[in-house]
Design a protein around this motif. Sequence first.
Motif, PDB file in Angstrom:
ATOM      1  N   LYS A  98      34.200  47.418  43.063  1.00  0.00           N
ATOM      2  CA  LYS A  98      33.699  48.322  42.027  1.00  0.00           C
ATOM      3  C   LYS A  98      34.315  48.051  40.663  1.00  0.00           C
ATOM      4  O   LYS A  98      33.734  48.363  39.649  1.00  0.00           O
ATOM      5  N   GLY A  99      35.498  47.480  40.602  1.00  0.00           N
ATOM      6  CA  GLY A  99      36.194  47.256  39.340  1.00  0.00           C
ATOM      7  C   GLY A  99      35.699  46.025  38.608  1.00  0.00           C
ATOM      8  O   GLY A  99      34.632  45.475  38.891  1.00  0.00           O
ATOM      9  N   VAL A 100      36.498  45.552  37.652  1.00  0.00           N
ATOM     10  CA  VAL A 100      36.165  44.366  36.868  1.00  0.00           C
ATOM     11  C   VAL A 100      36.364  43.113  37.708  1.00  0.00           C
ATOM     12  O   VAL A 100      35.458  42.294  37.854  1.00  0.00           O
ATOM     13  N   ALA A 101      37.559  42.959  38.259  1.00  0.00           N
ATOM     14  CA  ALA A 101      37.872  41.781  39.073  1.00  0.00           C
ATOM     15  C   ALA A 101      39.132  42.053  39.881  1.00  0.00           C
ATOM     16  O   ALA A 101      39.924  42.939  39.549  1.00  0.00           O
ATOM     17  N   GLU A 102      39.296  41.278  40.940  1.00  0.00           N
ATOM     18  CA  GLU A 102      40.523  41.311  41.737  1.00  0.00           C
ATOM     19  C   GLU A 102      41.062  39.890  41.788  1.00  0.00           C
ATOM     20  O   GLU A 102      40.334  38.960  42.127  1.00  0.00           O
ATOM     21  N   ILE A 103      42.321  39.727  41.423  1.00  0.00           N
ATOM     22  CA  ILE A 103      42.956  38.415  41.426  1.00  0.00           C
ATOM     23  C   ILE A 103      43.900  38.368  42.613  1.00  0.00           C
ATOM     24  O   ILE A 103      44.854  39.141  42.687  1.00  0.00           O
ATOM     25  N   ARG A 104      43.636  37.453  43.549  1.00  0.00           N
ATOM     26  CA  ARG A 104      44.441  37.310  44.763  1.00  0.00           C
ATOM     27  C   ARG A 104      45.288  36.058  44.624  1.00  0.00           C
ATOM     28  O   ARG A 104      44.751  34.965  44.449  1.00  0.00           O
ATOM     29  N   TYR A 105      46.598  36.228  44.749  1.00  0.00           N
ATOM     30  CA  TYR A 105      47.505  35.107  44.511  1.00  0.00           C
ATOM     31  C   TYR A 105      48.720  35.208  45.419  1.00  0.00           C
ATOM     32  O   TYR A 105      48.969  36.243  46.041  1.00  0.00           O
ATOM     33  N   GLY A 106      49.462  34.104  45.481  1.00  0.00           N
ATOM     34  CA  GLY A 106      50.662  34.038  46.306  1.00  0.00           C
ATOM     35  C   GLY A 106      51.870  33.654  45.478  1.00  0.00           C
ATOM     36  O   GLY A 106      51.812  33.591  44.244  1.00  0.00           O
ATOM     37  N   PRO A 107      52.987  33.358  46.150  1.00  0.00           N
ATOM     38  CA  PRO A 107      54.228  33.051  45.430  1.00  0.00           C
ATOM     39  C   PRO A 107      54.135  31.813  44.532  1.00  0.00           C
ATOM     40  O   PRO A 107      54.789  31.752  43.502  1.00  0.00           O
ATOM     41  N   ASP A 108      53.310  30.843  44.902  1.00  0.00           N
ATOM     42  CA  ASP A 108      53.206  29.611  44.112  1.00  0.00           C
ATOM     43  C   ASP A 108      52.442  29.806  42.804  1.00  0.00           C
ATOM     44  O   ASP A 108      52.459  28.932  41.940  1.00  0.00           O
ATOM     45  N   THR A 109      51.751  30.932  42.665  1.00  0.00           N
ATOM     46  CA  THR A 109      50.838  31.096  41.532  1.00  0.00           C
ATOM     47  C   THR A 109      51.053  32.396  40.754  1.00  0.00           C
ATOM     48  O   THR A 109      50.127  32.892  40.126  1.00  0.00           O
ATOM     49  N   VAL A 110      52.248  32.941  40.752  1.00  0.00           N
ATOM     50  CA  VAL A 110      52.505  34.210  40.062  1.00  0.00           C
ATOM     51  C   VAL A 110      52.269  34.074  38.556  1.00  0.00           C
ATOM     52  O   VAL A 110      51.564  34.888  37.949  1.00  0.00           O
ATOM     53  N   GLY A 111      52.822  33.061  37.939  1.00  0.00           N
ATOM     54  CA  GLY A 111      52.641  32.857  36.501  1.00  0.00           C
ATOM     55  C   GLY A 111      51.194  32.534  36.141  1.00  0.00           C
ATOM     56  O   GLY A 111      50.673  32.994  35.130  1.00  0.00           O
ATOM     57  N   LYS A 112      50.551  31.746  36.990  1.00  0.00           N
ATOM     58  CA  LYS A 112      49.156  31.374  36.745  1.00  0.00           C
ATOM     59  C   LYS A 112      48.243  32.597  36.860  1.00  0.00           C
ATOM     60  O   LYS A 112      47.281  32.743  36.096  1.00  0.00           O
ATOM     61  N   ALA A 113      48.543  33.492  37.801  1.00  0.00           N
ATOM     62  CA  ALA A 113      47.757  34.712  37.954  1.00  0.00           C
ATOM     63  C   ALA A 113      47.903  35.606  36.726  1.00  0.00           C
ATOM     64  O   ALA A 113      46.939  36.270  36.322  1.00  0.00           O
ATOM     65  N   GLN A 114      49.081  35.601  36.116  1.00  0.00           N
ATOM     66  CA  GLN A 114      49.297  36.383  34.898  1.00  0.00           C
ATOM     67  C   GLN A 114      48.402  35.868  33.772  1.00  0.00           C
ATOM     68  O   GLN A 114      47.856  36.651  33.001  1.00  0.00           O
TER      69      GLN A 114
END
Length: 179
Positions: A98-114
């Motif tokens: 229902k929202g805008v988006a959901e970003i699913r990430y793990g420990p290797d991609t914390v900065g990239k998800a930001q």
Amino acid sequence: MSFARVRALVVVGVLAVAAVVFVIVALVRDTQGGPAAGEGCPAGAPLADVTLPDDPAEVTVKVLNGTDNPGLADSVTNEFKNRRFTTQKPAESKSKLKGVAEIRYGPDTVGKAQLLRAYFLAQSKMTYSAKRKGGVIEIVIGNQYRQLATTTEVNQSLVEVGEPTLPPGACVKPADKDS
């Protein structure tokens, strides 16, 4: 020059010297090791990469369509390609969002998800999983999605959201020696 002016200049000079000495002492004695110092990292804790990428090409995304709008994942994937991100083949999400988006990430991609969060103007839901491996970030597009942010909006959003934070239970991944 009057005695009052000389006295005022001496006081200001002493204060300036004291401030410089204070700053130098504070910098020399600083013992902070960043967001987490790494020595207190429990065994088996995931090592999180909290560095923001310099180039969008370093970020790999897989877009999932979480709406009833056909072809939305394809168009968003093309938007990310146009912004120099590395993309994988888009797909349909098993559940609707229902929202805008959901970003699913793990420990290797914390900065990239930001960084990706900034492209949705910090209105996306961030879902961290310590068990998620690899460098691919999944983005589920929801019903409230309109468009990705412009470069200027992304830069402003990055300032607002700040530096990536360390996920609970994770430790900071040591920086590469080459960089």
